[in-house]
Write an enzyme that holds these catalytic residues in place. Structure first.
Site, mmCIF file in Angstrom:
data_model
loop_
_atom_site.group_PDB
_atom_site.id
_atom_site.type_symbol
_atom_site.label_atom_id
_atom_site.label_comp_id
_atom_site.label_asym_id
_atom_site.label_seq_id
_atom_site.Cartn_x
_atom_site.Cartn_y
_atom_site.Cartn_z
ATOM 1 N N TYR A 227 -14.132 -12.414 0.313
ATOM 2 C CA TYR A 227 -14.888 -11.198 -0.034
ATOM 3 C C TYR A 227 -16.140 -11.530 -0.831
ATOM 4 C CZ TYR A 227 -11.348 -8.022 1.750
ATOM 5 O OH TYR A 227 -10.513 -7.333 2.584
ATOM 6 N N ARG B 99 -7.862 11.585 -5.591
ATOM 7 C CA ARG B 99 -9.087 10.891 -5.193
ATOM 8 C C ARG B 99 -10.272 11.837 -5.025
ATOM 9 N NH1 ARG B 99 -11.983 7.887 -4.072
ATOM 10 N NH2 ARG B 99 -11.808 6.522 -2.284
ATOM 11 N N ARG C 261 0.820 -1.217 0.000
ATOM 12 C CA ARG C 261 0.000 0.000 0.000
ATOM 13 C C ARG C 261 0.853 1.266 0.000
ATOM 14 N NH1 ARG C 261 -5.468 -0.904 1.757
ATOM 15 N NH2 ARG C 261 -6.010 -2.756 0.599
ATOM 16 N N ARG D 164 -3.743 6.719 0.681
ATOM 17 C CA ARG D 164 -4.274 7.935 1.308
ATOM 18 C C ARG D 164 -3.300 8.683 2.209
ATOM 19 N NH1 ARG D 164 -9.289 4.689 3.357
ATOM 20 N NH2 ARG D 164 -7.543 3.252 3.368
ATOM 21 N N ASP E 57 -6.590 -3.491 -7.473
ATOM 22 C CA ASP E 57 -7.117 -4.039 -6.225
ATOM 23 C C ASP E 57 -7.410 -5.518 -6.408
ATOM 24 O OD1 ASP E 57 -8.202 -2.999 -3.431
ATOM 25 O OD2 ASP E 57 -9.483 -4.625 -4.121
HETATM 26 O O1 CP3 Z 1 0.153 0.635 -3.436
HETATM 27 C C1 CP3 Z 1 -0.313 -0.522 -3.461
HETATM 28 O O2 CP3 Z 1 -0.064 -1.367 -2.584
HETATM 29 C C2 CP3 Z 1 -1.129 -0.968 -4.649
HETATM 30 C C3 CP3 Z 1 -2.516 -0.860 -4.526
HETATM 31 C C4 CP3 Z 1 -3.370 -1.882 -3.788
HETATM 32 C C5 CP3 Z 1 -4.717 -1.572 -3.450
HETATM 33 N N1 CP3 Z 1 -5.282 -2.688 -2.938
HETATM 34 C C6 CP3 Z 1 -5.392 -0.267 -3.680
HETATM 35 C C7 CP3 Z 1 -6.436 0.142 -2.688
HETATM 36 C C8 CP3 Z 1 -3.142 -3.204 -3.388
HETATM 37 C C9 CP3 Z 1 -1.862 -4.018 -3.463
HETATM 38 C C10 CP3 Z 1 -4.358 -3.704 -2.849
HETATM 39 C C11 CP3 Z 1 -4.531 -5.094 -2.382
HETATM 40 C C12 CP3 Z 1 -5.673 -5.418 -1.542
HETATM 41 N N2 CP3 Z 1 -6.960 -4.952 -1.623
HETATM 42 C C13 CP3 Z 1 -5.655 -6.402 -0.523
HETATM 43 C C14 CP3 Z 1 -4.453 -7.231 -0.154
HETATM 44 C C15 CP3 Z 1 -3.489 -6.462 0.664
HETATM 45 C C16 CP3 Z 1 -3.954 -6.217 2.072
HETATM 46 O O3 CP3 Z 1 -3.980 -5.030 2.445
HETATM 47 O O4 CP3 Z 1 -4.231 -7.180 2.778
HETATM 48 C C17 CP3 Z 1 -6.927 -6.451 0.057
HETATM 49 C C18 CP3 Z 1 -7.355 -7.325 1.213
HETATM 50 C C19 CP3 Z 1 -7.750 -5.536 -0.664
HETATM 51 C C20 CP3 Z 1 -9.198 -5.273 -0.464
HETATM 52 C C21 CP3 Z 1 -9.413 -3.849 -0.106
HETATM 53 N N3 CP3 Z 1 -9.424 -2.805 -1.001
HETATM 54 C C22 CP3 Z 1 -9.651 -3.316 1.175
HETATM 55 C C23 CP3 Z 1 -9.728 -4.120 2.448
HETATM 56 C C24 CP3 Z 1 -9.810 -1.930 1.021
HETATM 57 C C25 CP3 Z 1 -10.163 -0.923 2.081
HETATM 58 C C26 CP3 Z 1 -9.021 -0.749 2.980
HETATM 59 C C27 CP3 Z 1 -8.838 0.662 3.389
HETATM 60 O O5 CP3 Z 1 -7.682 0.941 3.752
HETATM 61 O O6 CP3 Z 1 -9.780 1.453 3.371
HETATM 62 C C28 CP3 Z 1 -9.631 -1.628 -0.333
HETATM 63 C C29 CP3 Z 1 -9.649 -0.282 -0.937
HETATM 64 C C30 CP3 Z 1 -8.315 0.147 -1.465
HETATM 65 N N4 CP3 Z 1 -7.585 -0.533 -2.398
HETATM 66 C C31 CP3 Z 1 -7.598 1.320 -1.124
HETATM 67 C C32 CP3 Z 1 -6.425 1.328 -1.899
HETATM 68 C C33 CP3 Z 1 -5.323 2.365 -1.937
HETATM 69 C C34 CP3 Z 1 -8.091 2.355 -0.113
HETATM 70 C C35 CP3 Z 1 -7.947 3.748 -0.516
HETATM 71 C C36 CP3 Z 1 -9.040 4.427 -1.235
HETATM 72 O O7 CP3 Z 1 -10.255 4.176 -1.045
HETATM 73 O O8 CP3 Z 1 -8.679 5.342 -2.008
#
Ligand code: CP3
Length: 344
Positions: free
Chosen positions: A152, A39, A26, A30, A75
């Site tokens: 999910y 965003r 990540r 944000r 994602d």
């Molecule tokens: O920079 C990076 O790492 C690349 C981008 C990336 C995202 N999601 C973008 C994202 C990666 C590698 C992921 C993987 C991901 N997504 C995982 C596996 C990694 C982990 O954290 O366990 C999982 C479980 C997800 C599912 C997911 N997507 C969740 C649980 C969330 C919400 C979490 C939160 O922090 O709010 C998302 C949304 C998401 N995907 C965001 C980002 C940057 C949140 C930011 C936003 O809404 O702009």
């Protein structure tokens, strides 16, 4: 091939490096002002669907920090597009599946679409990033592992107990198998196409698999994660497998076929390495919260990770899970520099 001898790729292969490579799960997100600004005008899905925007966000942390690898901005839910499952991201609760998969009938109604076409924007973004990234920086492609993606699809959002997921396994084992096979097929094709588009390393995220007992992992998960890695072996790119809370599962997870294992902070790197007989490159494992701690505490924890890594065949510095939105960019910068300088 571009940058085939980058520090990051060498470490993945267990070769000698001038200093320990660093990236953060990540790392685009944000906590960065640039990301928050973008965003305001675009949803997460819009960014993922637009190769130029995805390229821009992927590169944001590369401009700010001396990171050794970029991870393509996408994602783990995107492949659901290729199974006919609608989803969205809510502001405060993260992923939301509109109609969760709860019965054998729901599983039977899934399809394997055309991932090479349905997910084309990701492959285009990979091509754009690879052509604009410094050759010494490695580009990581990724997907969610079958268990975490299934969780999910079944729960419909983030879950504490994984009740519906485990009950699907136990009550409808044939439907579970069919669901996992569907995810395997889409994910394997998705990842092959990422490599063909320019991804130089693949990370398979099984973020929530730590909720399982080892025997359930062996029976209900391992065969499917293994099928994905089996399909990727022909490309000879490093394969990273990561999950959280996996201390009791590490040996079994390794059997799935990754060449680098990622671990979280709940286990020391030296203990994790011992569980792989000291033969496997390791990625990890600073607690993301340490980035919010006072600087001396942070440095102490980073030093401990580096010391614990000394017996590993090689080490890729990372967090034990994703960067938290409350993190300051200054602390991130400190850690990147600290790790490079200390290990040089
Ligand atoms: O920079 C990076 O790492 C690349 C981008 C990336 C995202 N999601 C973008 C994202 C990666 C590698 C992921 C993987 C991901 N997504 C995982 C596996 C990694 C982990 O954290 O366990 C999982 C479980 C997800 C599912 C997911 N997507 C969740 C649980 C969330 C919400 C979490 C939160 O922090 O709010 C998302 C949304 C998401 N995907 C965001 C980002 C940057 C949140 C930011 C936003 O809404 O702009």
């Amino acid at each position: 091939m571009t940058g085939n001898n980058s520090r990051f790729l060498k470490a993945c292969r267990g070769e000698e490096v001038d200093c320990t490579p660093v990236w953060f799960m990540r790392q685009a997100g944000r906590y960065m002002e640039e990301y928050r600004k973008l965003r305001q005008d675009h949803t997460l899905v819009e960014i993922c669907d637009n190769p130029e925007l995805a390229q821009e966000v992927t590169l944001q942390p590369m401009r700010r920090f001396d990171l050794d690898a970029a991870i393509i901005f996408a994602d783990i839910l995107l492949p659901l597009k290729s199974m006919g499952v609608a989803f969205d991201f809510t502001k405060d609760e993260g992923p939301k599946i509109q109609q969760p998969i709860r019965s054998p009938e729901d599983v039977a109604a899934l399809h394997v679409g055309d991932p090479e076409e349905d997910l084309r924007s990701v492959f285009e973004a990979i091509g754009l990033v690879r052509s604009s990234l410094d050759p010494e920086r490695t580009l990581i492609g990724f997907a969610g592992a079958p268990f975490t993606v299934a969780s999910y699809m079944i729960e419909g959002s983030h879950s504490r107990n994984f009740l519906h997921t485990k009950l699907m396994m136990y009550t409808h084992p044939t439907a579970w198998q069919q669901l996992m096979e569907t995810i395997v097929e889409v994910t394997a094709r998705y990842l092959c196409a990422q490599i063909e588009a320019g991804a130089q390393v693949i990370q398979l995220f099984d973020s929530w698999v730590g909720c399982l007992e080892p025997e359930d992992y062996r029976q209900y998960v391992l065969p499917y994660s293994k099928k994905i890695f089996d399909r990727l072996q022909e490309f000879s790119v490093p394969l990273i497998h990561f999950g959280t809370g996996t201390s009791t599962l590490l040996e079994l997870m390794k059997q799935a076929g990754a060449t680098v294992m990622g671990v979280d902070w709940r286990i020391s790197l030296s203990e994790a390495s011992g569980r792989f007989a000291g033969e496997v490159p390791i990625q990890g494992n600073l607690d993301p919260l340490a980035l919010l701690a006072p600087r001396d505490c942070l440095e102490e924890k980073v030093d401990r990770v580096l010391e614990d890594a000394e017996g590993c065949p090689s080490h890729i510095f990372n967090l034990g899970h994703g960067i938290l939105p409350q993190t300051s960019v200054e602390q991130v910068e400190t850690v990147v520099k600290w790790v490079h300088d200390k290990t040089r």
